[in-house]
Design a protein around this motif. Structure first.
Motif, PDB file in Angstrom:
ATOM      1  N   PRO A 104      14.376  -5.495  -8.378  1.00 14.76           N
ATOM      2  CA  PRO A 104      15.335  -5.017  -7.382  1.00 14.76           C
ATOM      3  C   PRO A 104      16.282  -4.017  -8.037  1.00 14.76           C
ATOM      4  CG  PRO A 104      15.920  -7.236  -8.112  1.00 14.76           C
ATOM      5  CD  PRO A 104      14.627  -6.871  -8.780  1.00 14.76           C
ATOM      6  N   PRO A 105      16.856  -3.090  -7.314  1.00  8.74           N
ATOM      7  CA  PRO A 105      16.807  -2.927  -5.863  1.00  8.74           C
ATOM      8  C   PRO A 105      15.756  -1.904  -5.420  1.00  8.74           C
ATOM      9  CG  PRO A 105      18.569  -1.602  -6.764  1.00  8.74           C
ATOM     10  CD  PRO A 105      17.845  -2.190  -7.929  1.00  8.74           C
ATOM     11  N   ILE A 125       0.844  -1.198   0.000  1.00  3.88           N
ATOM     12  CA  ILE A 125       0.000   0.000   0.000  1.00  3.88           C
ATOM     13  C   ILE A 125       0.877   1.244   0.000  1.00  3.88           C
ATOM     14  CG2 ILE A 125      -1.517   1.368   1.492  1.00  3.88           C
ATOM     15  CD1 ILE A 125      -2.868  -1.257   2.290  1.00  3.88           C
ATOM     16  N   PHE A 126       1.858   1.254   0.895  1.00  6.80           N
ATOM     17  CA  PHE A 126       2.748   2.415   0.998  1.00  6.80           C
ATOM     18  C   PHE A 126       3.564   2.575  -0.290  1.00  6.80           C
ATOM     19  CE2 PHE A 126       6.612   4.505   2.781  1.00  6.80           C
ATOM     20  CZ  PHE A 126       5.995   5.696   3.079  1.00  6.80           C
ATOM     21  N   ASN A 127       4.156   1.472  -0.739  1.00  4.00           N
ATOM     22  CA  ASN A 127       4.987   1.534  -1.944  1.00  4.00           C
ATOM     23  C   ASN A 127       4.188   2.018  -3.140  1.00  4.00           C
ATOM     24  OD1 ASN A 127       7.186   0.585  -0.619  1.00  4.00           O
ATOM     25  ND2 ASN A 127       6.935  -1.531  -1.248  1.00  4.00           N
ATOM     26  N   HIS A 128       2.993   1.449  -3.283  1.00  5.09           N
ATOM     27  CA  HIS A 128       2.201   1.827  -4.449  1.00  5.09           C
ATOM     28  C   HIS A 128       1.845   3.304  -4.399  1.00  5.09           C
ATOM     29  CE1 HIS A 128      -1.516   2.028  -6.943  1.00  5.09           C
ATOM     30  NE2 HIS A 128      -0.632   1.553  -7.785  1.00  5.09           N
ATOM     31  N   LEU A 148      13.709   4.272  -3.856  1.00 10.58           N
ATOM     32  CA  LEU A 148      14.994   3.582  -3.742  1.00 10.58           C
ATOM     33  C   LEU A 148      15.288   3.251  -2.284  1.00 10.58           C
ATOM     34  CD1 LEU A 148      17.542   2.537  -5.099  1.00 10.58           C
ATOM     35  CD2 LEU A 148      18.589   4.740  -4.675  1.00 10.58           C
ATOM     36  N   LEU A 149      15.040   4.226  -1.383  1.00 11.23           N
ATOM     37  CA  LEU A 149      15.391   4.023   0.027  1.00 11.23           C
ATOM     38  C   LEU A 149      14.650   2.831   0.619  1.00 11.23           C
ATOM     39  CD1 LEU A 149      15.703   7.547   1.664  1.00 11.23           C
ATOM     40  CD2 LEU A 149      17.468   5.843   1.218  1.00 11.23           C
ATOM     41  N   ILE A 150      13.353   2.727   0.320  1.00  7.07           N
ATOM     42  CA  ILE A 150      12.612   1.604   0.880  1.00  7.07           C
ATOM     43  C   ILE A 150      13.074   0.301   0.241  1.00  7.07           C
ATOM     44  CG2 ILE A 150      10.314   0.607   1.115  1.00  7.07           C
ATOM     45  CD1 ILE A 150       9.298   3.353   1.516  1.00  7.07           C
ATOM     46  N   GLY A 151      13.531   0.390  -0.994  1.00  5.73           N
ATOM     47  CA  GLY A 151      14.051  -0.816  -1.641  1.00  5.73           C
ATOM     48  C   GLY A 151      15.335  -1.304  -1.009  1.00  5.73           C
ATOM     49  N   ILE A 152      16.196  -0.376  -0.602  1.00  8.80           N
ATOM     50  CA  ILE A 152      17.469  -0.848  -0.061  1.00  8.80           C
ATOM     51  C   ILE A 152      17.459  -0.945   1.461  1.00  8.80           C
ATOM     52  CG2 ILE A 152      18.858  -0.080  -2.015  1.00  8.80           C
ATOM     53  CD1 ILE A 152      19.644   2.349  -0.444  1.00  8.80           C
ATOM     54  N   SER A 201      15.891 -14.584   3.316  1.00  8.26           N
ATOM     55  CA  SER A 201      16.254 -13.226   3.716  1.00  8.26           C
ATOM     56  C   SER A 201      16.570 -12.431   2.474  1.00  8.26           C
ATOM     57  CB  SER A 201      17.453 -13.249   4.672  1.00  8.26           C
ATOM     58  OG  SER A 201      18.582 -13.749   3.996  1.00  8.26           O
ATOM     59  N   TYR A 202      16.474 -11.123   2.615  1.00 12.07           N
ATOM     60  CA  TYR A 202      16.766 -10.258   1.481  1.00 12.07           C
ATOM     61  C   TYR A 202      17.451  -9.020   2.013  1.00 12.07           C
ATOM     62  CZ  TYR A 202      16.088  -6.887  -2.254  1.00 12.07           C
ATOM     63  OH  TYR A 202      16.297  -5.928  -3.218  1.00 12.07           O
ATOM     64  N   ASN A 203      18.550  -8.664   1.390  1.00  6.88           N
ATOM     65  CA  ASN A 203      19.275  -7.478   1.820  1.00  6.88           C
ATOM     66  C   ASN A 203      19.482  -6.563   0.626  1.00  6.88           C
ATOM     67  OD1 ASN A 203      21.174  -5.608   2.698  1.00  6.88           O
ATOM     68  ND2 ASN A 203      21.921  -7.029   4.241  1.00  6.88           N
TER      69      ASN A 203
END
Lengths: 673, 316
Positions: free
Chosen positions: A398-399, A344-347, A485-489, A531-533
């Protein structure tokens, strides 16, 4: 002052701003001042909401105002869920206001927009803090009407008129359904405050009916298939910063309504079958939404259909969360709910970004049809760059941030063999396949949207002479792109942030984030499972890319020569020889179009020797209209024609009809009691 | 720490420098099967070096995206390949991402390349991008279903842990794994533009997909793209190794001897996979573009079937 008082003060200020805009002159400076004030107020609301989400720790703030229904009053409540949605709403409000400082001055008649813009922002805020059914529905309707006024700002365009009528009808239908839902929730005694509703006992069939009504009511606002029909008409018709608000934010407020009713008010009174319709409708919405989007050549309509797709993805997450929650598998429920809220936030971020970008393109060229654009990356480099980031993010690559929330949804799906019900065991993997398919199609769609609009050569003179947009608009887009980008990384930051809201809904949260390797690893269940970093991935990509670039620049030829395009030796003169949106999506149309849209291609090729031009046409029909709304319309028309005679009765007959109605209603009351 | 970094570096180096050789060997085998003499197995290296030395010839209206895309493609595919366990599991950065993210990284690379194909505004670029995205939008969900299958079986989406699980547990023949295996073959052929989906050696307009997309590229940019394509093929063949025959892989931290055995076995696995690929490609004909949808649809259905089998029971 408590956070709730801050919020309410901000809302009053927004209303004052709306009133103030009625009296100001419509010069550029005034419009700029207006949007600037609205941006400042939204920022204040945002700052007020953040601590309420992070530090509320299960203590909602409430407030009762002695206005409204006499025995209910007006209740407001600020809990973690409301705070999360307040952030979504006001971040969107802030960015669109900032964009409006630059973009809003181009409006032909600012007075058709300005008062309703602030009122619309205020209404969306009110919906998420309302704590009784009356206030909720009133704010909901206020939100619908203000957004309707904004859609109608360009009311002389016949397309806008059609959009307005459709939107109005669907909005009224949605509110009606919610009215029934709250009617059942409140019971016969009319305890309309949410506190009272949570305590009521529901009849056995209540859960099912309320779920259906919530799906219809909130779903029609959010854009669930097949109730989405107003969305691709109304969102493009509004000015672009309003489209961004409607698509990026208002649909989320609709989802808030759904979550509030189904997860909070109905609570544990939904049986195990509850998630089934949510998952099926969610999956259908996701797939059909993206297929619709692929068929579009109007940029804003394409984006609006993409909203439909993403709403489907969010509902898949909600359905999974409900399924886990009902079966007491709280770890899975937490992952699915986190995925849904994060999406929801990302969209709201990338859809606002894309709509703002499309607004800049629209202003620069006067075109929404991407088949008349092309080559804008040279003329509008910054807009193109930000639009590209939005496209990558929405394609779940990604990312960027879109990937994180879809990754979490997939993790939730992978945990669902634990669900005991056989039906869900068969349904969930199929939903997963549909989700995967729509994610891949979304990437195709955005290659098309970006490629046809910004790449290639200009197809028209307007596209060839377009100019970069103003600084305010670019700033708004830049901030949204950076957030993507920030939320992605740094996904753990976002996930920890929405933790309280998740906890409130499914009474569990994700395990503590970070593992022995890095504190920034996103861990849905445990680090042995997955996990995902994002930061490491970005670092790795940058390292590999810069190493390659260094190597190339030291050891390879550095010369670049420019010449005409090669194109297998036959470079075309005309820009019309490029691929357009229709030709780009032709393979997909061949595969899916026949079954979903009844697409029929017609080629009219003149015989050899004939000199007339060849013609190619594609006919498509919209399943939602063809199977549901057109028949419904016809039925309605026939019925009204039949009942037309009622218009020409004598006064005696009218009186007796009224009398009969009264008697029937009285009998019903007697029987009901 | 230093040794960890070193082994991770070896992995990155192996995928980088073995990939063209693998391509050369496959071409050699194909040529021999067709009774040609065929070029040297080192020909791909010569090609890359030759292209690197040449000047770049670029269309007048190419944008920055066109120039950046080869680097993005190369970096994304290289990183993805570096994260797939090849000769050893549990390498330094193996925990940073899982199988889903590796596939998504390949998606990022494809996205960039498809956009670059449309940048100059030629009809060949458009046709290539459009078809490439059509193929991938069917291949990617099939791939995700394969991931679901192995992830449900092993209880994790981390590739390292999947490989360790499968090599440690005698899981025997499973219907679900068999279906996933067939699906992975189909996806590998489609994603790497191999026969019968696409022909990597053709420049005939009606049959090419991938080659049409990169038609305008030249010089060092083309070298990077070709190199990245060979790494991608190596990645997919490594996936077969690490999911279906993960035996003999070293488990970090391990001794130098174990790593050496792992590397030798890994190269042997690659050779075997390449041999089968070459034989398969020689035996079948290329199919029409619109038959590809059915071909990939089959992979998707097989993958979905395998997933549903595992949803019903982990023992199937």
């Amino acid at each position: 002052m408590t956070a709730l008082q801050v919020i309410l003060t901000g809302l009053v200020l927004l209303l004052c701003l709306a009133a103030f805009s009625c009296v100001i002159r419509t010069g550029k400076a005034w419009v700029r001042l207006y949007y600037g004030l609205s941006a400042i107020i939204s920022t204040g609301l945002l700052i007020g909401a953040v601590p309420a989400l992070l530090f509320s720790s299960g203590h909602p703030q409430t407030m009762i105002l002695p206005v409204g229904l006499s025995w209910v009053g007006t209740h407001f409540r600020l809990d973690a869920l409301s705070a999360f949605f307040l952030i979504v709403v006001n971040l969107g409000g802030m960015m669109t206001s900032l964009y409006g400082i630059g973009y809003g001055v181009h409006a032909a008649q600012p007075r058709r927009i300005l008062p309703f813009f602030a009122a619309f922002l205020c209404a969306m805020n009110l919906v998420v803090i309302a704590d009784d059914a009356f206030t909720f529905l009133l704010s909901w309707e206020f939100m619908s009407l203000t957004s309707w006024m904004l859609v109608m700002s360009n009311h002389r365009d016949p397309e806008t008129q059609k959009a307005g009528l459709t939107y109005f009808t669907m909005a009224a239908f949605g509110t009606l359904m919610l009215l029934f839902a709250f009617g059942i929730l409140a019971g016969a005694d009319g305890g309309y405050s949410f506190e009272a509703i949570r305590g009521h006992s529901l009849p056995a069939w209540g859960g099912a009916i309320i779920l259906a009504l919530a799906l219809l009511g909130a779903g029609s606002k959010a854009g669930l298939f097949p109730l989405h029909i107003w969305l691709p008409l109304a969102h493009p018709a509004a000015p672009s910063h309003v489209s961004a608000l409607m698509s990026g934010v208002m649909t989320k407020v609709a989802i808030y309504g759904f979550i509030r009713i189904v997860f909070d008010l109905v609570g544990n009174r939904i049986g195990w079958w509850g998630p089934v319709p949510i998952l099926i409708i969610g999956a259908a919405t996701a797939l059909i939404g993206v297929l619709y989007a692929l068929m579009q050549h109007d940029l804003k309509r394409l984006l609006a259909y993409h909203t439909v797709e993403n709403i489907g993805i969010i509902f898949i997450g909600l359905g999974l969360a409900l399924a886990f929650h009902i079966n007491g598998l709280e770890a899975g429920a937490a992952v699915a709910m986190t995925a849904a809220l994060l999406h929801i936030f990302n969209h709201s971020l990338f859809k606002s970004l894309l709509f703002l970008g499309s607004g800049s393109v629209l202003h620069a060229t006067g075109e929404r049809d991407i088949d008349h654009l092309g080559g804008l990356i040279h003329r509008m480099p910054y807009t193109a760059f930000f639009f590209l980031i939005g496209s990558v993010a929405i394609s779940a690559l990604p990312p960027f941030n879109g990937f994180v929330s879809e990754w979490l949804t997939f993790q939730a799906i992978l945990a669902s063999p634990e669900l005991p019900q056989a039906l869900l065991k068969f349904l969930v993997p199929a939903v997963g396949a549909v989700l995967a398919l729509s994610a891949a199609l979304a990437a195709t769609c955005f290659v098309k949207a970006f490629g046809v609009t910004f790449l290639g050569r200009a197809r028209t003179a307007q596209a060839g002479t377009a100019r970069e947009t103003d600084r305010f608009s670019l700033t708004a887009m830049a901030i949204l792109a950076i957030l993507c980008l920030l939320i992605g990384i740094l996904p753990t930051v976002a996930v920890d942030g929405i933790g309280p809201a998740v906890h409130q809904l499914v009474s569990a949260g994700l395990p503590p984030q970070g593992d022995s390797h890095s504190a920034l690893s996103l861990i849905p269940f445990s680090s042995e499972k997955s996990s995902y970093n994002g930061l490491i991935i970005l670092g790795f990509l940058l390292l590999a890319g810069s190493m390659t670039a260094w190597f190339i620049h030291h050891f390879a030829s550095r010369v670049i020569r420019r010449g005409p395009a090669w194109d297998c030796g036959t470079p075309p003169e005309s820009a019309a020889s490029q691929y357009t949106s229709g030709s780009f999506s032709q393979p997909i149309r061949r595969i899916f179009g026949g079954t979903v849209f009844h697409a029929r291609e017609k080629v009219d090729m003149p015989a050899p020797g004939e000199t007339r031009a060849a013609h190619f046409s594609v006919k498509m029909s919209d399943p939602a209209w063809a199977f549901i709304f057109t028949p419904l319309n016809n039925l309605l028309e026939k019925t009204t024609e039949r009942l037309n005679f009622l218009q020409f009765l004598t006064i005696r007959r009218y009186l007796s009809l009224m009398f009969a109605t009264l008697i029937i209603l009285l009998i019903m009351v007697v029987v009901w009691r | 720490m230093i040794t960890d970094l070193f082994t991770q570096g070896i992995q990155m180096g192996i995928v980088l420098f073995v990939a063209p050789l693998l391509m050369g060997i496959i071409r050699k085998i194909k040529a021999r099967l067709l009774r040609h003499r065929g070029a040297s197995v080192f020909q791909p290296y010569y090609d890359i070096f030759r292209l690197l030395r040449k000047d770049v010839m670029m269309a007048e209206n190419a944008s920055w995206l066109y120039r950046v895309a080869p680097y993005i493609v190369f970096a994304a595919i290289w990183v993805a390949a570096a994260l797939v366990p090849t000769f050893a599991t549990g390498l330094m950065f193996s925990w940073a991402t899982d199988f889903l993210a590796i596939v998504a990284l390949l998606g990022t690379a494809r996205f960039a390349l498809a956009l670059a194909g449309m940048d100059v505004g030629t009809s060949f670029g458009g046709i290539g991008s459009s078809r490439e995205m059509m193929i991938s939008s069917l291949a990617e969900p099939a791939m995700l279903m394969i991931i679901f299958t192995v992830a449900l079986l092993a209880g994790t989406t981390q590739l390292s842990l999947i490989a360790e699980y499968i090599s440690a547990n005698p899981i025997g023949l499973r219907a679900s794994l068999a279906l996933a295996f067939i699906a992975l073959i189909i996806v590998t052929l489609a994603e790497n533009a191999r026969i019968p989906v696409d022909n990597p050696t053709t420049h005939l307009e009606l049959t090419m997909v991938h080659e049409a997309m990169i038609l305008e590229y030249s010089g060092r940019h083309l070298a990077l793209i070709e190199w990245a394509a060979s790494i991608k093929l190596l990645l997919y063949l490594s996936l077969f190794g690490c999911i279906f025959i993960p035996f003999g892989m070293a488990s970090a931290p391990a001794s130098a001897g174990q790593y050496a055995i792992g590397i030798i076995l890994y190269l042997a696995k690659l050779l075997l996979a390449g041999l089968f690929l070459a034989i398969g490609e020689t035996a079948v004909a290329k199919m029409r573009v619109f038959r590809v949808a059915e071909f990939l649809g089959a992979a998707l259905i097989l993958g979905l079937l395998a997933t549903i089998l595992l949803f019903v029971s982990r023992g199937i």
